[in-house]
Design a protein around this motif. Structure first.
Motif, mmCIF file in Angstrom:
data_model
loop_
_atom_site.group_PDB
_atom_site.id
_atom_site.type_symbol
_atom_site.label_atom_id
_atom_site.label_comp_id
_atom_site.label_asym_id
_atom_site.label_seq_id
_atom_site.Cartn_x
_atom_site.Cartn_y
_atom_site.Cartn_z
ATOM 1 N N THR A 15 0.836 -1.205 0.000
ATOM 2 C CA THR A 15 0.000 0.000 0.000
ATOM 3 C C THR A 15 0.867 1.249 0.000
ATOM 4 O OG1 THR A 15 -0.047 0.134 2.412
ATOM 5 C CG2 THR A 15 -1.757 -1.191 1.356
ATOM 6 N N SER A 16 0.270 2.372 -0.396
ATOM 7 C CA SER A 16 1.036 3.619 -0.404
ATOM 8 C C SER A 16 1.435 4.021 1.019
ATOM 9 C CB SER A 16 0.268 4.736 -1.104
ATOM 10 O OG SER A 16 -1.010 4.861 -0.566
ATOM 11 N N LEU A 17 0.620 3.618 1.983
ATOM 12 C CA LEU A 17 0.972 3.896 3.379
ATOM 13 C C LEU A 17 2.246 3.148 3.772
ATOM 14 C CD1 LEU A 17 -0.092 5.358 5.969
ATOM 15 C CD2 LEU A 17 -1.044 3.156 6.643
ATOM 16 N N GLU A 18 2.355 1.896 3.323
ATOM 17 C CA GLU A 18 3.565 1.105 3.612
ATOM 18 C C GLU A 18 4.795 1.734 2.955
ATOM 19 O OE1 GLU A 18 2.487 -3.567 4.229
ATOM 20 O OE2 GLU A 18 1.951 -2.715 2.293
ATOM 21 N N ILE A 19 4.609 2.228 1.722
ATOM 22 C CA ILE A 19 5.721 2.857 1.014
ATOM 23 C C ILE A 19 6.160 4.122 1.751
ATOM 24 C CG2 ILE A 19 6.419 3.969 -1.153
ATOM 25 C CD1 ILE A 19 4.485 2.071 -2.599
ATOM 26 N N GLU A 20 5.179 4.909 2.150
ATOM 27 C CA GLU A 20 5.456 6.148 2.881
ATOM 28 C C GLU A 20 6.212 5.844 4.184
ATOM 29 O OE1 GLU A 20 5.143 10.325 3.448
ATOM 30 O OE2 GLU A 20 4.311 9.250 1.742
ATOM 31 N N LYS A 21 5.759 4.801 4.889
ATOM 32 C CA LYS A 21 6.407 4.385 6.145
ATOM 33 C C LYS A 21 7.839 3.945 5.902
ATOM 34 C CE LYS A 21 2.907 2.850 9.417
ATOM 35 N NZ LYS A 21 2.248 1.672 9.985
ATOM 36 N N ARG B 41 11.362 -7.551 3.361
ATOM 37 C CA ARG B 41 10.452 -8.010 4.415
ATOM 38 C C ARG B 41 8.996 -7.742 4.055
ATOM 39 N NH1 ARG B 41 13.532 -5.091 9.294
ATOM 40 N NH2 ARG B 41 15.529 -5.415 8.294
ATOM 41 N N ILE B 42 8.786 -6.801 3.144
ATOM 42 C CA ILE B 42 7.407 -6.411 2.813
ATOM 43 C C ILE B 42 6.860 -7.198 1.622
ATOM 44 C CG2 ILE B 42 5.895 -4.499 2.141
ATOM 45 C CD1 ILE B 42 7.810 -2.587 3.465
ATOM 46 N N ASN B 43 7.635 -7.227 0.532
ATOM 47 C CA ASN B 43 7.108 -7.846 -0.683
ATOM 48 C C ASN B 43 8.231 -8.329 -1.591
ATOM 49 O OD1 ASN B 43 6.031 -7.728 -3.611
ATOM 50 N ND2 ASN B 43 4.176 -7.682 -2.359
ATOM 51 N N GLU B 44 8.171 -9.612 -1.924
ATOM 52 C CA GLU B 44 9.232 -10.236 -2.703
ATOM 53 C C GLU B 44 9.344 -9.676 -4.121
ATOM 54 O OE1 GLU B 44 9.977 -14.694 -4.183
ATOM 55 O OE2 GLU B 44 9.277 -14.520 -2.115
ATOM 56 N N VAL B 45 8.184 -9.524 -4.765
ATOM 57 C CA VAL B 45 8.177 -9.017 -6.141
ATOM 58 C C VAL B 45 8.751 -7.603 -6.197
ATOM 59 C CG1 VAL B 45 6.702 -8.384 -8.099
ATOM 60 C CG2 VAL B 45 6.191 -10.442 -6.782
ATOM 61 N N ALA B 46 8.275 -6.756 -5.288
ATOM 62 C CA ALA B 46 8.741 -5.368 -5.253
ATOM 63 C C ALA B 46 10.234 -5.328 -4.977
ATOM 64 C CB ALA B 46 7.983 -4.584 -4.177
ATOM 65 N N TYR B 47 10.676 -6.219 -4.093
ATOM 66 C CA TYR B 47 12.089 -6.286 -3.759
ATOM 67 C C TYR B 47 12.931 -6.601 -4.988
ATOM 68 C CZ TYR B 47 16.495 -8.177 -2.224
ATOM 69 O OH TYR B 47 17.829 -8.426 -2.096
ATOM 70 N N VAL B 48 12.545 -7.648 -5.700
ATOM 71 C CA VAL B 48 13.321 -8.076 -6.863
ATOM 72 C C VAL B 48 13.336 -6.980 -7.932
ATOM 73 C CG1 VAL B 48 13.455 -9.753 -8.752
ATOM 74 C CG2 VAL B 48 13.025 -10.527 -6.425
ATOM 75 N N ARG B 49 12.179 -6.332 -8.135
ATOM 76 C CA ARG B 49 12.122 -5.242 -9.115
ATOM 77 C C ARG B 49 13.060 -4.112 -8.725
ATOM 78 N NH1 ARG B 49 5.930 -4.099 -9.519
ATOM 79 N NH2 ARG B 49 5.182 -5.970 -10.547
ATOM 80 N N PHE B 50 12.990 -3.733 -7.458
ATOM 81 C CA PHE B 50 13.834 -2.629 -6.998
ATOM 82 C C PHE B 50 15.304 -3.011 -7.127
ATOM 83 C CE2 PHE B 50 16.078 0.072 -4.036
ATOM 84 C CZ PHE B 50 15.481 1.306 -4.237
ATOM 85 N N VAL C 100 22.169 3.573 0.678
ATOM 86 C CA VAL C 100 20.735 3.879 0.601
ATOM 87 C C VAL C 100 19.994 2.692 -0.009
ATOM 88 C CG1 VAL C 100 18.960 5.435 -0.328
ATOM 89 C CG2 VAL C 100 21.185 6.355 0.346
ATOM 90 N N GLY C 101 20.551 2.182 -1.114
ATOM 91 C CA GLY C 101 19.923 1.058 -1.800
ATOM 92 C C GLY C 101 19.822 -0.169 -0.909
ATOM 93 N N GLU C 102 20.860 -0.419 -0.136
ATOM 94 C CA GLU C 102 20.843 -1.586 0.742
ATOM 95 C C GLU C 102 19.807 -1.454 1.849
ATOM 96 O OE1 GLU C 102 24.945 -2.096 1.665
ATOM 97 O OE2 GLU C 102 25.276 -3.172 -0.222
ATOM 98 N N LEU C 103 19.707 -0.251 2.384
ATOM 99 C CA LEU C 103 18.688 -0.016 3.421
ATOM 100 C C LEU C 103 17.289 -0.278 2.856
ATOM 101 C CD1 LEU C 103 19.817 3.293 5.197
ATOM 102 C CD2 LEU C 103 19.623 1.033 6.227
ATOM 103 N N VAL C 104 17.062 0.245 1.653
ATOM 104 C CA VAL C 104 15.750 0.072 1.029
ATOM 105 C C VAL C 104 15.473 -1.404 0.774
ATOM 106 C CG1 VAL C 104 14.337 0.544 -1.011
ATOM 107 C CG2 VAL C 104 15.790 2.340 -0.063
ATOM 108 N N MET C 105 16.462 -2.091 0.179
ATOM 109 C CA MET C 105 16.253 -3.495 -0.182
ATOM 110 C C MET C 105 16.035 -4.359 1.046
ATOM 111 S SD MET C 105 18.545 -4.117 -3.535
ATOM 112 C CE MET C 105 20.054 -3.400 -3.007
ATOM 113 N N ASP C 106 16.769 -4.034 2.106
ATOM 114 C CA ASP C 106 16.639 -4.774 3.351
ATOM 115 C C ASP C 106 15.198 -4.710 3.866
ATOM 116 O OD1 ASP C 106 18.033 -6.284 5.290
ATOM 117 O OD2 ASP C 106 17.774 -4.614 6.694
ATOM 118 N N GLN C 107 14.623 -3.516 3.812
ATOM 119 C CA GLN C 107 13.254 -3.356 4.320
ATOM 120 C C GLN C 107 12.212 -3.880 3.339
ATOM 121 O OE1 GLN C 107 12.069 -0.131 6.536
ATOM 122 N NE2 GLN C 107 14.103 0.527 7.156
ATOM 123 N N LEU C 108 12.485 -3.659 2.054
ATOM 124 C CA LEU C 108 11.539 -4.078 1.025
ATOM 125 C C LEU C 108 11.409 -5.602 0.998
ATOM 126 C CD1 LEU C 108 9.795 -2.438 -0.852
ATOM 127 C CD2 LEU C 108 11.526 -2.666 -2.621
#
Ligand SMILES: [Zn+2]
Length: 160
Positions: free
Chosen positions: A80-86, A118-127, A108-116
């Motif tokens: 959700t956009s709320l999750e992205i904002e968080k 945990r949230i969503n596999e597809v989004a993680y791989v895309r990012f 920065v990228g590693e921090l994002v990927m680390d958190q992503l």
């Protein structure tokens, strides 16, 4: 503040509330002249953070750019956009908490990927595929399998 629809500057705040875990205030405003309603956000002004890119170029940390990248990665997923904002809020907090004025884009990228991850596999791989610009399909597949293993591990840990 000026109305966004007419030249009037007689705009009243009709509602204020804390958002983003107290990191920002959202205000609903209404123009007394034309009745137009709009929203503004008030955020803490932080010292500017410099991101050093892989090619050595420096640019200002750009929250909106990070948000846009994440929205792209999370398109058509359950995120959700709320999750992205968080997520962006917590990345920002973590970066500023380091107390450094400069940070590498890799960090920065590693921090994002680390958190992503945990949230969503597809989004993680895309990012990750955009961020790391995988050199070949093998390294991409390796990344995917690492996420899957990590996820399974976390699931097991959660059950214990
Ligand atoms: Zn107006």
């Amino acid at each position: 503040m000026k109305c966004t629809q007419c030249p009037s500057d007689d705009v009243k705040v009709i509602e204020s509330r804390d958002v983003a875990e107290g990191q920002a205030i959202r205000r609903r405003r209404m123009c007394s002249r034309c009745g137009h309603r709009f929203t503004t956000y008030e955020r803490l002004e932080r010292p500017q953070l410099i991101v050093i890119k892989n090619d050595g170029k420096r640019e200002l940390f750009n929250r909106d750019k990070l948000l846009a990248g994440l929205y792209r990665a999370c398109e058509k997923t359950a995120v959700t956009s709320l999750e992205i904002e968080k997520l962006v809020n917590s990345i920002e907090q973590e970066l500023y908490a380091c107390g450094e004025q400069e940070v590498s884009s890799t960090r920065v990228g590693e921090l994002v990927m680390d958190q992503l991850a945990r949230i969503n596999e597809v989004a993680y791989v895309r990012f990750a595929s955009v961020y790391r610009r995988f050199k070949d399909i093998a390294s991409f597949e390796q990344e995917v399998s690492l996420v899957k293993q990590g996820k399974h591990k976390r699931l097991k840990e959660a059950k214990v």
